[in-house]
Each structure stands twice: as structure tokens, then as C-alpha cells.
Design a protein around this motif. Structure first.
Motif, short mmCIF file in Angstrom:
data_model
loop_
_atom_site.label_atom_id
_atom_site.label_comp_id
_atom_site.label_asym_id
_atom_site.label_seq_id
_atom_site.Cartn_x
_atom_site.Cartn_y
_atom_site.Cartn_z
N TRP A 2 14.42 1.06 0.31
CA TRP A 2 15.51 0.50 -0.55
C TRP A 2 15.50 1.55 -2.40
O TRP A 2 16.72 2.04 -2.91
N VAL A 3 13.69 1.09 -2.29
CA VAL A 3 13.38 1.58 -3.71
C VAL A 3 11.81 1.99 -4.31
O VAL A 3 11.42 1.24 -3.34
N GLY A 4 11.73 2.97 -4.56
CA GLY A 4 10.34 3.56 -4.89
C GLY A 4 9.96 4.56 -4.18
O GLY A 4 11.02 5.14 -2.97
N LYS A 5 9.57 5.40 -3.99
CA LYS A 5 9.49 6.92 -3.18
C LYS A 5 7.41 5.91 -2.39
O LYS A 5 6.70 5.87 -3.44
N TYR A 6 7.41 6.51 -0.76
CA TYR A 6 6.83 6.04 0.02
C TYR A 6 5.35 6.83 -0.14
O TYR A 6 5.17 8.21 -0.06
N GLY A 7 4.27 5.97 -0.25
CA GLY A 7 3.24 6.88 -0.94
C GLY A 7 2.65 6.96 -2.16
O GLY A 7 1.49 7.44 -2.36
N GLU A 8 3.92 7.00 -3.07
CA GLU A 8 3.66 7.31 -4.32
C GLU A 8 3.21 6.22 -5.46
O GLU A 8 4.36 5.25 -5.11
N ALA A 9 2.17 5.83 -6.21
CA ALA A 9 2.28 4.83 -6.68
C ALA A 9 2.74 5.28 -7.78
O ALA A 9 2.20 6.84 -7.86
N GLY A 10 2.79 4.38 -8.80
CA GLY A 10 3.22 4.65 -10.84
C GLY A 10 4.20 3.93 -10.84
O GLY A 10 4.42 2.43 -10.57
N ARG B 1 0.73 -1.47 0.43
CA ARG B 1 0.13 -0.33 0.42
C ARG B 1 0.42 1.14 0.01
O ARG B 1 0.42 1.74 -0.29
N LYS B 2 1.82 1.05 0.35
CA LYS B 2 3.23 2.15 0.98
C LYS B 2 4.05 2.45 -0.60
O LYS B 2 4.35 3.06 -0.82
N HIS B 3 3.60 1.19 -1.72
CA HIS B 3 4.27 1.32 -3.19
C HIS B 3 6.00 1.05 -2.53
O HIS B 3 6.75 1.89 -3.66
N VAL B 4 6.88 1.21 -1.91
CA VAL B 4 7.99 1.03 -1.51
C VAL B 4 8.83 -0.66 -1.37
O VAL B 4 7.97 -1.44 -0.85
N ILE B 5 10.02 -1.18 -1.40
CA ILE B 5 10.57 -2.00 -0.25
C ILE B 5 11.26 -1.10 0.24
O ILE B 5 12.50 -0.28 -0.13
N PHE B 6 11.55 -1.90 1.47
CA PHE B 6 11.93 -1.94 2.73
C PHE B 6 13.22 -2.48 2.33
O PHE B 6 13.75 -4.07 2.16
N LYS B 7 14.43 -2.67 3.02
CA LYS B 7 15.49 -3.56 3.05
C LYS B 7 16.45 -3.14 4.45
O LYS B 7 16.92 -1.94 5.34
N GLY B 8 16.61 -3.69 4.98
CA GLY B 8 17.38 -4.02 5.95
C GLY B 8 18.25 -4.91 6.20
O GLY B 8 18.62 -6.05 5.02
N LYS B 9 19.15 -5.31 7.56
CA LYS B 9 20.59 -5.95 8.19
C LYS B 9 19.57 -6.87 8.90
O LYS B 9 18.49 -6.75 9.94
N TYR B 10 20.02 -8.33 8.84
CA TYR B 10 19.39 -9.16 9.92
C TYR B 10 21.04 -9.81 10.57
O TYR B 10 21.56 -10.21 10.23
N ASP B 11 21.23 -9.91 11.86
CA ASP B 11 22.46 -10.60 12.33
C ASP B 11 21.73 -11.64 12.56
O ASP B 11 20.88 -12.17 13.81
N LEU B 12 22.46 -12.34 12.70
CA LEU B 12 22.18 -14.17 12.56
C LEU B 12 22.54 -14.48 14.26
O LEU B 12 22.04 -15.29 14.85
N ASP B 13 23.67 -13.85 14.32
CA ASP B 13 23.90 -14.46 16.12
C ASP B 13 22.95 -13.62 17.40
O ASP B 13 22.82 -14.89 18.20
N THR B 14 22.18 -12.62 17.28
CA THR B 14 21.57 -11.93 18.23
C THR B 14 20.44 -11.84 17.59
O THR B 14 19.55 -11.60 18.63
N GLN B 15 19.87 -12.90 16.47
CA GLN B 15 18.62 -12.57 16.13
C GLN B 15 18.07 -10.95 15.41
O GLN B 15 16.79 -11.52 16.23
N THR B 16 18.28 -10.11 15.25
CA THR B 16 17.78 -8.99 15.43
C THR B 16 17.37 -8.05 14.28
O THR B 16 18.60 -8.83 13.25
N PHE B 17 17.35 -7.68 13.93
CA PHE B 17 16.46 -6.81 12.53
C PHE B 17 17.75 -5.38 13.07
O PHE B 17 17.77 -5.03 13.77
N SER B 18 17.69 -4.98 12.01
CA SER B 18 18.26 -3.53 12.25
C SER B 18 18.59 -2.35 10.59
O SER B 18 18.72 -3.44 9.88
#
Length: 162
Positions: free
Chosen positions: A59-67, A37-54
Motif C-alpha cells: 500500500w505504501v513504500g517501495k519493497y526493499g528500499e529504505a529512506g 525489513r522490507k520498508h513497506v506497509i501491506f493492506k488487505g481485506k478480511y472477510d468476517l464471515d469466512t475469516q479469510t484474508f485476501s
């Protein structure tokens, strides 16, 4: 009971809208999330040892702008990105529901049309001539072929390239 107390909860809030797909890189250290619904792709990191996202960012697209526009980062426009999958080279393929296309995003974040004319339809043909009708699912099969599930055509199609 013991397992429930020791189990870590992993949560990250992207926005108030639901996201459609989450995908880990082959090595498990990068995570991609499509926000339909927000027309974007997020990209983040995942730490395998601590099992946390950061470090989640758009990464791609403009938040809330379809096209639909090819480009890098916020210069690219998506119209409801759904399911995603990665090839062996780290390129991300995205079923773009309302653009009737399959997008290809390089590891450095440059998005182009991979397949589809942008017009809803059922035509087979070259990558440039093929038509899709609301592609929703996408997955590389064990045979290396890219399979596309279409919502309105009620079909599973395959994209074979040499």
C-alpha cells in the motif's frame, strides 16, 4: 481435541522476512501489516464471515528500499515501519523507527510526516520541532492522545493536538 479439529488456520505469507505489526480497521474488514525489513506497509481485506484474508498488496513504500519521502503509494519511502494505529477518521499513524518520525497515512494512501524532525533526539515542541529516538510503539489512548514508545530514549511520550 475437538476444538483443535474445528479451528480454522488463518495464514498468509507476505515474504521471507518477519513483519512487525498487524492492525485491523475499526470495522474489522481491512488489515494493515508493516514489514520492518522490507520498508513497506501491506493492506488487505478480511472477510468476517469466512475469516479469510485476501487481496494483500503493498500500500505504501517501495519493497526493499529504505529512506524517507512523503508521497502516495510507492512514491513514499519508509525506513523500518514499526507499530501502527488508526484515528477516528481512518488515518493510519506509523512509528518509523530509523527515520525518527511518526508518519500519517490518509485513507487514500498518501503519507506525510506527522511529527518528528528526522534527527534522533529528545526535544519536545511542536509537531515539526519534536525529536524522537527510534520510535517503535504507537497507540491512541482512551483519552485520544497519541502515545509513542521510544526504543533508545527508554521513554513513553505523548502527542497532544487540539
Amino acid at each position: 481435541e475437538e476444538n483443535r479439529r474445528n479451528k480454522k488456520e488463518i495464514t498468509t505469507k507476505f515474504d521471507e522476512e518477519p513483519s512487525h505489526c498487524m492492525l485491523f480497521s475499526k470495522d474489522g474488514t481491512t488489515v494493515y501489516v508493516s514489514s520492518q525489513r522490507k520498508h513497506v506497509i501491506f493492506k488487505g481485506k478480511y472477510d468476517l464471515d469466512t475469516q479469510t484474508f485476501s487481496d494483500f498488496q503493498i500500500w505504501v513504500g517501495k519493497y526493499g528500499e529504505a529512506g524517507w519521502a512523503e508521497g502516495k503509494g510507492s512514491a513514499a519511502k519508509l525506513n523500518e515501519p514499526y507499530q501502527m494505529d488508526l484515528d477516528q477518521d481512518g488515518n493510519l499513524y506509523v512509528a518509523v523507527f530509523k527515520a525518527h518520525r511518526i508518519a500519517k497515512i490518509t485513507p487514500d494512501g498518501y503519507m506525510t510526516r506527522y511529527a518528528g524532525t528526522g534527527t534522533s533526539g529528545t526535544a519536545d515542541g511542536t509537531l515539526e520541532q519534536a525529536q524522537f529516538n527510534h520510535p517503535a510503539g504507537i497507540q491512541f489512548g482512551p483519552d485520544g492522545v497519541l502515545y509513542v514508545a521510544e526504543y533508545w530514549n527508554h521513554a513513553i511520550r505523548k502527542i497532544e493536538c487540539e
